[in-house]
Design a protein around this motif. Structure first.
Motif, PDB file in Angstrom:
ATOM      1  N   LYS A  16     -10.749   3.979  -0.382  1.00 38.45           N
ATOM      2  CA  LYS A  16     -11.616   2.791  -0.356  1.00 38.45           C
ATOM      3  C   LYS A  16     -10.875   1.566  -0.882  1.00 38.45           C
ATOM      4  O   LYS A  16     -10.946   0.480  -0.296  1.00 38.45           O
ATOM      5  CB  LYS A  16     -12.874   3.053  -1.181  1.00 38.45           C
ATOM      6  N   GLU A  17     -10.145   1.727  -1.986  1.00 39.04           N
ATOM      7  CA  GLU A  17      -9.395   0.610  -2.561  1.00 39.04           C
ATOM      8  C   GLU A  17      -8.279   0.154  -1.620  1.00 39.04           C
ATOM      9  O   GLU A  17      -8.027  -1.051  -1.478  1.00 39.04           O
ATOM     10  CB  GLU A  17      -8.801   1.023  -3.912  1.00 39.04           C
ATOM     11  N   LYS A  18      -7.626   1.107  -0.955  1.00 43.76           N
ATOM     12  CA  LYS A  18      -6.563   0.750  -0.016  1.00 43.76           C
ATOM     13  C   LYS A  18      -7.120  -0.023   1.179  1.00 43.76           C
ATOM     14  O   LYS A  18      -6.500  -0.985   1.639  1.00 43.76           O
ATOM     15  CB  LYS A  18      -5.821   1.998   0.460  1.00 43.76           C
ATOM     16  N   VAL A  19      -8.273   0.383   1.687  1.00 42.35           N
ATOM     17  CA  VAL A  19      -8.884  -0.336   2.811  1.00 42.35           C
ATOM     18  C   VAL A  19      -9.234  -1.760   2.389  1.00 42.35           C
ATOM     19  O   VAL A  19      -8.977  -2.720   3.119  1.00 42.35           O
ATOM     20  CB  VAL A  19     -10.118   0.414   3.357  1.00 42.35           C
ATOM     21  N   GLU A  20      -9.800  -1.920   1.183  1.00 42.72           N
ATOM     22  CA  GLU A  20     -10.143  -3.256   0.687  1.00 42.72           C
ATOM     23  C   GLU A  20      -8.898  -4.135   0.582  1.00 42.72           C
ATOM     24  O   GLU A  20      -8.916  -5.299   1.000  1.00 42.72           O
ATOM     25  CB  GLU A  20     -10.829  -3.158  -0.680  1.00 42.72           C
ATOM     26  N   LEU A  21      -7.819  -3.575   0.031  1.00 44.69           N
ATOM     27  CA  LEU A  21      -6.571  -4.343  -0.071  1.00 44.69           C
ATOM     28  C   LEU A  21      -6.002  -4.668   1.302  1.00 44.69           C
ATOM     29  O   LEU A  21      -5.497  -5.775   1.529  1.00 44.69           O
ATOM     30  CB  LEU A  21      -5.537  -3.550  -0.879  1.00 44.69           C
ATOM     31  N   ASP A  59      -2.928  10.399   1.702  1.00 43.37           N
ATOM     32  CA  ASP A  59      -2.211   9.330   2.387  1.00 43.37           C
ATOM     33  C   ASP A  59      -2.551   9.320   3.876  1.00 43.37           C
ATOM     34  O   ASP A  59      -2.721   8.256   4.479  1.00 43.37           O
ATOM     35  CB  ASP A  59      -0.697   9.476   2.184  1.00 43.37           C
ATOM     36  N   PHE A  60      -2.662  10.495   4.477  1.00 46.72           N
ATOM     37  CA  PHE A  60      -3.057  10.591   5.888  1.00 46.72           C
ATOM     38  C   PHE A  60      -4.425   9.939   6.083  1.00 46.72           C
ATOM     39  O   PHE A  60      -4.620   9.124   6.988  1.00 46.72           O
ATOM     40  CB  PHE A  60      -3.092  12.052   6.342  1.00 46.72           C
ATOM     41  N   LEU A 104       0.807  -1.222   0.000  1.00 42.49           N
ATOM     42  CA  LEU A 104       0.000   0.000   0.000  1.00 42.49           C
ATOM     43  C   LEU A 104       0.841   1.273   0.000  1.00 42.49           C
ATOM     44  O   LEU A 104       0.324   2.354  -0.254  1.00 42.49           O
ATOM     45  CB  LEU A 104      -0.956   0.008   1.198  1.00 42.49           C
ATOM     46  N   ARG A 105       2.130   1.161   0.252  1.00 46.96           N
ATOM     47  CA  ARG A 105       3.010   2.327   0.188  1.00 46.96           C
ATOM     48  C   ARG A 105       3.899   2.238  -1.046  1.00 46.96           C
ATOM     49  O   ARG A 105       3.798   3.041  -1.944  1.00 46.96           O
ATOM     50  CB  ARG A 105       3.859   2.478   1.447  1.00 46.96           C
ATOM     51  N   ASP A 106       4.741   1.227  -1.109  1.00 44.58           N
ATOM     52  CA  ASP A 106       5.633   1.083  -2.262  1.00 44.58           C
ATOM     53  C   ASP A 106       4.872   0.842  -3.555  1.00 44.58           C
ATOM     54  O   ASP A 106       5.287   1.295  -4.611  1.00 44.58           O
ATOM     55  CB  ASP A 106       6.614  -0.079  -2.049  1.00 44.58           C
ATOM     56  N   VAL A 126       4.675   2.673  -8.360  1.00 46.07           N
ATOM     57  CA  VAL A 126       4.690   2.078  -9.689  1.00 46.07           C
ATOM     58  C   VAL A 126       3.969   3.028 -10.643  1.00 46.07           C
ATOM     59  O   VAL A 126       2.865   3.492 -10.333  1.00 46.07           O
ATOM     60  CB  VAL A 126       3.978   0.695  -9.666  1.00 46.07           C
ATOM     61  N   PRO A 127       4.567   3.350 -11.790  1.00 45.91           N
ATOM     62  CA  PRO A 127       3.908   4.255 -12.735  1.00 45.91           C
ATOM     63  C   PRO A 127       2.490   3.786 -13.087  1.00 45.91           C
ATOM     64  O   PRO A 127       2.269   2.616 -13.362  1.00 45.91           O
ATOM     65  CB  PRO A 127       4.818   4.213 -13.960  1.00 45.91           C
ATOM     66  N   GLY A 128       1.553   4.723 -13.017  1.00 45.51           N
ATOM     67  CA  GLY A 128       0.166   4.422 -13.372  1.00 45.51           C
ATOM     68  C   GLY A 128      -0.664   3.832 -12.251  1.00 45.51           C
ATOM     69  O   GLY A 128      -1.853   3.575 -12.426  1.00 45.51           O
ATOM     70  N   CYS A 129      -0.086   3.609 -11.098  1.00 42.36           N
ATOM     71  CA  CYS A 129      -0.821   3.027  -9.971  1.00 42.36           C
ATOM     72  C   CYS A 129      -1.204   4.119  -8.983  1.00 42.36           C
ATOM     73  O   CYS A 129      -0.342   4.754  -8.389  1.00 42.36           O
ATOM     74  CB  CYS A 129       0.018   1.963  -9.264  1.00 42.36           C
ATOM     75  N   LYS A 130      -2.487   4.352  -8.835  1.00 41.41           N
ATOM     76  CA  LYS A 130      -2.977   5.320  -7.858  1.00 41.41           C
ATOM     77  C   LYS A 130      -4.251   4.746  -7.262  1.00 41.41           C
ATOM     78  O   LYS A 130      -5.253   4.583  -7.954  1.00 41.41           O
ATOM     79  CB  LYS A 130      -3.246   6.671  -8.534  1.00 41.41           C
ATOM     80  N   LEU A 131      -4.196   4.406  -5.986  1.00 41.13           N
ATOM     81  CA  LEU A 131      -5.343   3.821  -5.303  1.00 41.13           C
ATOM     82  C   LEU A 131      -6.020   4.870  -4.445  1.00 41.13           C
ATOM     83  O   LEU A 131      -5.349   5.690  -3.816  1.00 41.13           O
ATOM     84  CB  LEU A 131      -4.885   2.662  -4.408  1.00 41.13           C
TER      85      LEU A 131
END
Length: 105
Positions: A25-30, A53-54, A11-13, A17-22
């Motif tokens: 809601k998506e971060k909580v699911e992951l 991010d906060f 969820l941080r690193d 990655v180019p083109g990856c923006k969560l």
């Protein structure tokens, strides 16, 4: 018996990655999926880097029950304070600090 501790930085690193923006809601699911997989420590983000991010670290902290939620922080007092605030709801909070050694950082 030795124990292997899984420290996941998806969820941080993963956001570097180019083109990856969560979004949050998506971060909580992951994060919930990673917890279900048995990850021991989940590095949820770098709270001082942006309001998004906060918010993501805060929301992940509210939803994760068994996995340790970790926030990345530079070894700077304000960064550590902000990381601690983002982790205020975490059941098992952790702050990961580091000191950059290059002029770039």
């Amino acid at each position: 018996m030795d124990k292997i501790i899984i420290f996941d930085t998806t969820l941080r690193d993963g956001e570097q990655v180019p083109g990856c923006k969560l979004n949050t809601k998506e971060k909580v699911e992951l994060a919930l999926d990673l917890e279900q997989l048995g990850v021991d420590v989940l590095e949820a983000g770098f709270p001082i880097s942006s309001p998004g991010d906060f918010a993501s670290v805060t929301e992940i902290s509210k939803n994760i029950k068994n996995t340790s939620v970790c926030a990345l922080s530079r070894a700077v007092e304000n960064d550590i304070d902000v990381a601690g605030e983002a982790l205020r709801f975490a059941k098992r909070p952790r702050i990961h600090t580091g000191i950059g050694t290059s002029d770039l950082h």
